[in-house]
Design a protein around this motif. Structure first.
Motif, PDB file in Angstrom:
ATOM      1  N   CYS A  36       0.866  -1.177   0.000  1.00 48.06           N
ATOM      2  CA  CYS A  36       0.000   0.000   0.000  1.00 48.06           C
ATOM      3  C   CYS A  36       0.904   1.229   0.000  1.00 48.06           C
ATOM      4  O   CYS A  36       1.753   1.377   0.882  1.00 48.06           O
ATOM      5  CB  CYS A  36      -0.895  -0.016   1.234  1.00 48.06           C
ATOM      6  SG  CYS A  36      -1.973   1.425   1.368  1.00 48.06           S
ATOM      7  N   TRP A  62      -2.671   0.506  -4.218  1.00 45.67           N
ATOM      8  CA  TRP A  62      -2.682  -0.805  -3.560  1.00 45.67           C
ATOM      9  C   TRP A  62      -2.454  -1.866  -4.621  1.00 45.67           C
ATOM     10  O   TRP A  62      -2.978  -1.749  -5.735  1.00 45.67           O
ATOM     11  CB  TRP A  62      -4.027  -1.007  -2.881  1.00 45.67           C
ATOM     12  CG  TRP A  62      -4.222  -2.317  -2.180  1.00 45.67           C
ATOM     13  CD1 TRP A  62      -4.449  -3.542  -2.743  1.00 45.67           C
ATOM     14  CD2 TRP A  62      -4.228  -2.532  -0.763  1.00 45.67           C
ATOM     15  NE1 TRP A  62      -4.596  -4.503  -1.779  1.00 45.67           N
ATOM     16  CE2 TRP A  62      -4.462  -3.910  -0.556  1.00 45.67           C
ATOM     17  CE3 TRP A  62      -4.065  -1.697   0.336  1.00 45.67           C
ATOM     18  CZ2 TRP A  62      -4.541  -4.471   0.717  1.00 45.67           C
ATOM     19  CZ3 TRP A  62      -4.137  -2.255   1.597  1.00 45.67           C
ATOM     20  CH2 TRP A  62      -4.372  -3.620   1.790  1.00 45.67           C
ATOM     21  N   SER A 123      -8.728   9.862   7.040  1.00 46.83           N
ATOM     22  CA  SER A 123      -8.937   8.573   7.700  1.00 46.83           C
ATOM     23  C   SER A 123      -7.746   7.647   7.503  1.00 46.83           C
ATOM     24  O   SER A 123      -7.255   7.025   8.458  1.00 46.83           O
ATOM     25  CB  SER A 123     -10.209   7.913   7.159  1.00 46.83           C
ATOM     26  OG  SER A 123     -10.378   6.620   7.686  1.00 46.83           O
ATOM     27  N   VAL A 124      -7.255   7.554   6.260  1.00 44.60           N
ATOM     28  CA  VAL A 124      -6.127   6.665   5.965  1.00 44.60           C
ATOM     29  C   VAL A 124      -4.864   7.150   6.669  1.00 44.60           C
ATOM     30  O   VAL A 124      -4.090   6.353   7.206  1.00 44.60           O
ATOM     31  CB  VAL A 124      -5.909   6.562   4.450  1.00 44.60           C
ATOM     32  CG1 VAL A 124      -4.630   5.792   4.133  1.00 44.60           C
ATOM     33  CG2 VAL A 124      -7.103   5.875   3.792  1.00 44.60           C
ATOM     34  N   THR A 125      -4.647   8.466   6.686  1.00 47.27           N
ATOM     35  CA  THR A 125      -3.473   9.019   7.362  1.00 47.27           C
ATOM     36  C   THR A 125      -3.498   8.702   8.855  1.00 47.27           C
ATOM     37  O   THR A 125      -2.469   8.356   9.456  1.00 47.27           O
ATOM     38  CB  THR A 125      -3.405  10.541   7.155  1.00 47.27           C
ATOM     39  OG1 THR A 125      -3.315  10.833   5.753  1.00 47.27           O
ATOM     40  CG2 THR A 125      -2.187  11.135   7.859  1.00 47.27           C
ATOM     41  N   CYS A 127      -4.888   6.129  10.192  1.00 44.15           N
ATOM     42  CA  CYS A 127      -4.567   4.702  10.325  1.00 44.15           C
ATOM     43  C   CYS A 127      -3.062   4.475  10.277  1.00 44.15           C
ATOM     44  O   CYS A 127      -2.511   3.715  11.087  1.00 44.15           O
ATOM     45  CB  CYS A 127      -5.254   3.908   9.213  1.00 44.15           C
ATOM     46  SG  CYS A 127      -7.053   3.810   9.360  1.00 44.15           S
ATOM     47  N   GLN A 149      -6.458  -1.283  12.370  1.00 45.47           N
ATOM     48  CA  GLN A 149      -6.222  -0.084  11.565  1.00 45.47           C
ATOM     49  C   GLN A 149      -6.264  -0.407  10.067  1.00 45.47           C
ATOM     50  O   GLN A 149      -6.772   0.379   9.262  1.00 45.47           O
ATOM     51  CB  GLN A 149      -4.879   0.542  11.936  1.00 45.47           C
ATOM     52  CG  GLN A 149      -4.789   1.064  13.350  1.00 45.47           C
ATOM     53  CD  GLN A 149      -5.844   2.106  13.656  1.00 45.47           C
ATOM     54  OE1 GLN A 149      -6.186   2.937  12.814  1.00 45.47           O
ATOM     55  NE2 GLN A 149      -6.382   2.063  14.865  1.00 45.47           N
ATOM     56  N   ILE A 150      -5.724  -1.561   9.692  1.00 44.28           N
ATOM     57  CA  ILE A 150      -5.768  -1.958   8.282  1.00 44.28           C
ATOM     58  C   ILE A 150      -7.211  -2.194   7.847  1.00 44.28           C
ATOM     59  O   ILE A 150      -7.614  -1.845   6.731  1.00 44.28           O
ATOM     60  CB  ILE A 150      -4.912  -3.215   8.043  1.00 44.28           C
ATOM     61  CG1 ILE A 150      -3.434  -2.888   8.275  1.00 44.28           C
ATOM     62  CG2 ILE A 150      -5.106  -3.757   6.626  1.00 44.28           C
ATOM     63  CD1 ILE A 150      -2.513  -4.091   8.238  1.00 44.28           C
ATOM     64  N   MET A 153      -8.803   1.089   7.237  1.00 46.70           N
ATOM     65  CA  MET A 153      -8.299   1.607   5.974  1.00 46.70           C
ATOM     66  C   MET A 153      -9.037   0.974   4.789  1.00 46.70           C
ATOM     67  O   MET A 153      -9.474   1.663   3.853  1.00 46.70           O
ATOM     68  CB  MET A 153      -6.796   1.337   5.878  1.00 46.70           C
ATOM     69  CG  MET A 153      -6.109   1.953   4.674  1.00 46.70           C
ATOM     70  SD  MET A 153      -4.343   1.527   4.627  1.00 46.70           S
ATOM     71  CE  MET A 153      -3.784   2.220   6.188  1.00 46.70           C
ATOM     72  N   SER A 156     -12.576   2.192   4.523  1.00 52.64           N
ATOM     73  CA  SER A 156     -12.593   3.560   3.996  1.00 52.64           C
ATOM     74  C   SER A 156     -12.454   3.560   2.475  1.00 52.64           C
ATOM     75  O   SER A 156     -13.171   4.283   1.778  1.00 52.64           O
ATOM     76  CB  SER A 156     -11.466   4.385   4.625  1.00 52.64           C
ATOM     77  OG  SER A 156     -11.645   4.521   6.019  1.00 52.64           O
TER      78      SER A 156
END
Length: 297
Positions: A36, A62, A123-125, A127, A149-150, A153, A156
């Motif tokens: 990723c 990804w 959101s990804v940041t 995580c 957390q993954i 991600m 999201s």
């Protein structure tokens, strides 16, 4: 020093400065491995022998990690690259109703621009920030937090419409029946559907489903189902604290003895012996695995 099970995820920040640099090339794990890449600014290149993709930040990319693919961060760019092993990815996806869609999405290669999706970028940041903190602290329960957390991600990205985007870009030429079959297997794995039930749901004859699977994957549908069930059983034996009774019930077997007979027929040893062997020094997890999600298209 991290244990082998703890090293199924690796994350790095990259800042290219004045020169281009290759990133993420030295990290790999047994089984299927994915990368990723979140480009915060500048751009990065995904270099394959036959093609080259430019990832312009802000964006998240990804895809499966392969030996013939290299990631080059261009001068002046910065971002994050994370490599995830099959074990961590499987645990992160879990078994909730959305797991089938997440598993399908995670098996594909895609790039999502984040310029017009600030909420997804945020959101990804967040995580990634949490994952870095866990990797640095190395506290008890680190893997569980990272897997959570993954999963956040992936959800999201799923909400951002990645599945629809993938379908528009690359699924058009895929065999839709086979794709739907895989989706059904993932969604109903623990219900132990027979092949004719899958065929009925797909509105095809069992012989037609058998022909599609055999021609495309070299395996009949029943073999694919058993391989997938075996892989799930192995993951639970290796990475959960559930008892054999609990795993048997979770996977839809009528009894623990039925589960043990199935597992021994597929792997060659009873599940209890498999679990004990996995804790011995020098045990090769990759050699012991029955298959991979990559066996599917």
């Amino acid at each position: 020093m991290l244990t082998p099970h703890q090293t199924t995820v690796h994350a790095d920040v990259f800042r290219s400065g004045l020169d281009d640099r290759f990133v993420g090339g030295l990290v790999n794990f047994p089984g299927r491995t994915v990368q990723c890449i979140m480009v915060l600014s500048g751009c990065a290149l995904r270099l394959k022998p036959e093609s080259e993709e430019t990832i312009v930040g802000p964006a998240i990319s990804w895809g499966p990690k392969s030996l013939d693919t290299r990631i080059k961060a261009k001068a002046g760019s910065n971002g994050i690259i994370m490599t995830i092993g099959e074990a961590t990815l499987s645990n992160a996806i879990g078994h909730k109703p959305e797991a089938a869609a997440l598993r399908l999405m995670s098996a594909r290669e895609f790039t999502l621009g984040l310029t017009e999706k600030p909420d997804i970028a945020k959101s990804v940041t967040a995580c990634f920030d949490a994952i870095f903190k866990e990797l640095e602290a190395e506290q008890t329960g680190m893997e569980t937090v990272i897997e959570a957390q993954i999963r956040i991600m992936l959800v999201s990205l799923w909400r951002a419409g990645v599945n629809e985007m993938i379908e528009d870009q690359s699924y058009k030429s895929a065999n839709s029946t086979l794709e739907r079959f895989r989706h059904l297997v993932e969604a109903h794995l623990r219900e132990r559907w027979p092949v004719h039930r899958f065929a009925k749901e797909l509105d095809v004859l069992p012989d037609r489903l058998h022909d599609i699977c055999t021609r495309t994957l070299g395996k009949p549908p029943q073999r694919l189902i058993r391989d997938r069930l075996t892989l799930e059983a192995q993951a639970l034996l290796l990475r959960s604290h559930q008892t054999l009774d609990q795993i048997s019930d979770h996977l839809g077997f009528r009894s623990t003895s039925q589960f043990s007979a199935f597992f021994k027929a597929e792997v060659g040893v009873p599940p209890g012996s498999f679990r004990r062997a996995s804790k011995q020094p020098g045990w090769d997890e990759k050699a012991a695995q029955a298959g991979s999600y990559a066996d599917w298209p």
